[in-house]
Design a protein around this motif. Structure first.
Motif, PDB file in Angstrom:
ATOM      1  N   GLY A 290       0.814  -1.214   0.000  1.00 22.13           N
ATOM      2  CA  GLY A 290       0.000   0.000   0.000  1.00 22.13           C
ATOM      3  C   GLY A 290       0.846   1.261   0.000  1.00 22.13           C
ATOM      4  O   GLY A 290       0.468   2.273  -0.587  1.00 22.13           O
ATOM      5  N   GLN A 291       2.008   1.175   0.616  1.00 23.16           N
ATOM      6  CA  GLN A 291       2.902   2.345   0.636  1.00 23.16           C
ATOM      7  C   GLN A 291       3.752   2.416  -0.638  1.00 23.16           C
ATOM      8  O   GLN A 291       4.024   3.496  -1.166  1.00 23.16           O
ATOM      9  N   PHE A 292       4.162   1.243  -1.107  1.00 23.75           N
ATOM     10  CA  PHE A 292       5.088   1.217  -2.244  1.00 23.75           C
ATOM     11  C   PHE A 292       4.421   1.595  -3.570  1.00 23.75           C
ATOM     12  O   PHE A 292       5.011   2.315  -4.381  1.00 23.75           O
ATOM     13  N   LYS A 293       3.188   1.115  -3.774  1.00 28.35           N
ATOM     14  CA  LYS A 293       2.557   1.314  -5.093  1.00 28.35           C
ATOM     15  C   LYS A 293       2.468   2.777  -5.534  1.00 28.35           C
ATOM     16  O   LYS A 293       2.830   3.098  -6.678  1.00 28.35           O
ATOM     17  N   PRO A 294       2.023   3.695  -4.685  1.00 27.61           N
ATOM     18  CA  PRO A 294       1.987   5.101  -5.126  1.00 27.61           C
ATOM     19  C   PRO A 294       3.376   5.654  -5.427  1.00 27.61           C
ATOM     20  O   PRO A 294       3.544   6.456  -6.366  1.00 27.61           O
ATOM     21  N   VAL A 295       4.366   5.226  -4.669  1.00 28.33           N
ATOM     22  CA  VAL A 295       5.738   5.696  -4.911  1.00 28.33           C
ATOM     23  C   VAL A 295       6.219   5.203  -6.280  1.00 28.33           C
ATOM     24  O   VAL A 295       6.822   5.950  -7.064  1.00 28.33           O
ATOM     25  N   LEU A 296       5.916   3.941  -6.558  1.00 30.80           N
ATOM     26  CA  LEU A 296       6.282   3.371  -7.854  1.00 30.80           C
ATOM     27  C   LEU A 296       5.573   4.121  -8.989  1.00 30.80           C
ATOM     28  O   LEU A 296       6.209   4.513  -9.980  1.00 30.80           O
ATOM     29  N   ALA A 297       4.262   4.330  -8.818  1.00 33.84           N
ATOM     30  CA  ALA A 297       3.489   5.015  -9.861  1.00 33.84           C
ATOM     31  C   ALA A 297       4.083   6.390 -10.161  1.00 33.84           C
ATOM     32  O   ALA A 297       4.273   6.744 -11.332  1.00 33.84           O
TER      33      ALA A 297
END
Ligand code: ATP
Ligand code: MG
Length: 353
Positions: A290-297
């Motif tokens: 949940g934390q990583f996905k927005p950073v990746l996007a």
């Protein structure tokens, strides 16, 4: 400079796999090699009627132009490299036929990629898909390319290209007859074809599907959610990343056998080429999905933004793209005709009067 040839099929909008695995790898080659980058539309039509291409010819037209524009937007410089559309050089089709007639069926029956596609498509497989590797051989041999940057999946096709070149040279380009003929036509007397070498693109550049970490991201996957297109707007990228498949392990790094996790980390590193990979890993080690996905996007969006901007400029400037493809096509025709002329003569066709 040694010659290189590579291309992408205009079978859809180009995705992150095409960009990281092909386009972005081509950019630095331009200084070392004399490069031909082709939009291989004749290959694109090998897909049979189940494919979206057959639903509208607008698709092929638009994807051909957008692919060429993306080559430029991604950093292929038309002043350094030759950008052209395959069907603008009719020598591809013609040499393909000459090679088809010298190719034993047994060689084609060995092609793994065809067997795989046939297994998945059944009766929808066309003759063009079967003979596709011969057209690819023609593409390469026409320009005397020494190196061909390809993914691991194309290694067998490149081996076939070498076999076809050798067979043709042995069959038609030895003996004094051939030398005499060349001299009378003022053509060079060395064998017609050069055997090319594969330049296998490095492993980290293989991008997997967002919906299945064990199959590669590809244009022909029916699911839009399986890939990030280079031209996707930021909100679409956020949605696709948010919904992409992950796993139930804690943390996103470590543990074996986590194809989805490995793929997302690979993408995360690849879109930040200026950062140290170890430092990148450290920065996300304690995150959950949940934390990583927005950073990746956001990292993907940021990396693609300048390419998207240049793409709009290229498409927006009246006549620019057409001019690039015209010049590229003219240069390609010049090189290709020379090879084709020699191949025809070697086989015994009467030269044009
Ligand atoms: P299609 O599904 O129509 O075959 P594709 O996405 O496989 O489309 P191609 O036109 O076949 O794209 O391949 C163009 C180039 O992009 C080739 O050099 C190929 O190796 C590379 N490529 C394609 N998919 C990926 C991927 N997922 N990761 C890395 N490189 C890729
Ligand atoms: Mg492919």
């Amino acid at each position: 400079k040694p010659r290189i040839l590579s291309g992408i099929q205009p079978t859809g909008s180009l995705h992150l796999g095409n960009y990281l695995g092909a386009l972005s790898q081509w950019v630095p080659m331009q200084d070392t090699y004399s490069c031909n980058f082709c939009v291989v539309d004749l290959h694109a039509v090998t897909n049979t009627k189940d494919h979206k291409l057959q639903q509208s010819s607008d698709g092929l037209r638009e994807w051909t132009l957008s692919s060429a524009a993306l080559y430029i937007a991604a950093g292929i410089d038309p002043e350094k490299s030759n950008i052209f559309v395959q069907s603008h050089v009719s020598a591809h089709s013609e040499l393909s036929w000459l090679l088809t007639c010298t190719c034993p069926m047994g060689w084609m029956d060995r092609m793994i990629q065809f067997k795989e596609k046939k297994a998945s498509k059944g009766d929808n497989v066309g003759l063009g898909l079967y003979s596709y590797p011969v057209l690819m051989a023609a593409d390469i041999l026409l320009y005397g390319a020494e190196k061909v940057p390809v993914g691991e999946d194309q290694r067998q096709h490149l081996e076939l290209t070498r076999d076809l070149a050798r067979r043709f040279n042995d069959q038609f380009c030895t003996g004094s007859q051939y030398k005499k003929l060349c001299k009378s036509l003022s053509l060079p007397t060395y064998p017609v074809f050069r055997e090319p070498e594969a330049m296998i693109v490095k492993e980290g550049a293989r991008v997997m599907s967002l919906t299945d970490g064990t199959s590669k991201m590809s244009k022909s996957d029916p699911s839009e959610a399986s890939r990030i297109n280079v031209l996707d707007p930021p909100d679409v990228i956020r949605q696709k990343v948010k919904r992409c498949k992950t796993d139930n392990f804690e943390g996103i790094i470590g543990a074996e056998d986590r194809p989805e996790a490995r793929n997302l980390i690979t993408i995360f590193k690849a879109v930040q080429p200026d950062r140290d990979p170890a430092e990148i890993e450290a920065s996300v080690r304690d995150m959950n999905w949940g934390q990583f996905k927005p950073v990746l996007a956001e990292a993907v969006i940021e990396h693609l933004a300048p390419i998207q901007k240049r793409y709009e400029e290229v498409r927006g400037e009246e006549g620019y793209l057409e001019g690039v493809l015209k010049r590229g096509g003219d240069r390609a025709n010049e090189q290709a005709d020379e090879t084709l002329k020699r191949a025809r003569a070697a086989m015994g066709f009467v030269p044009r009067f």
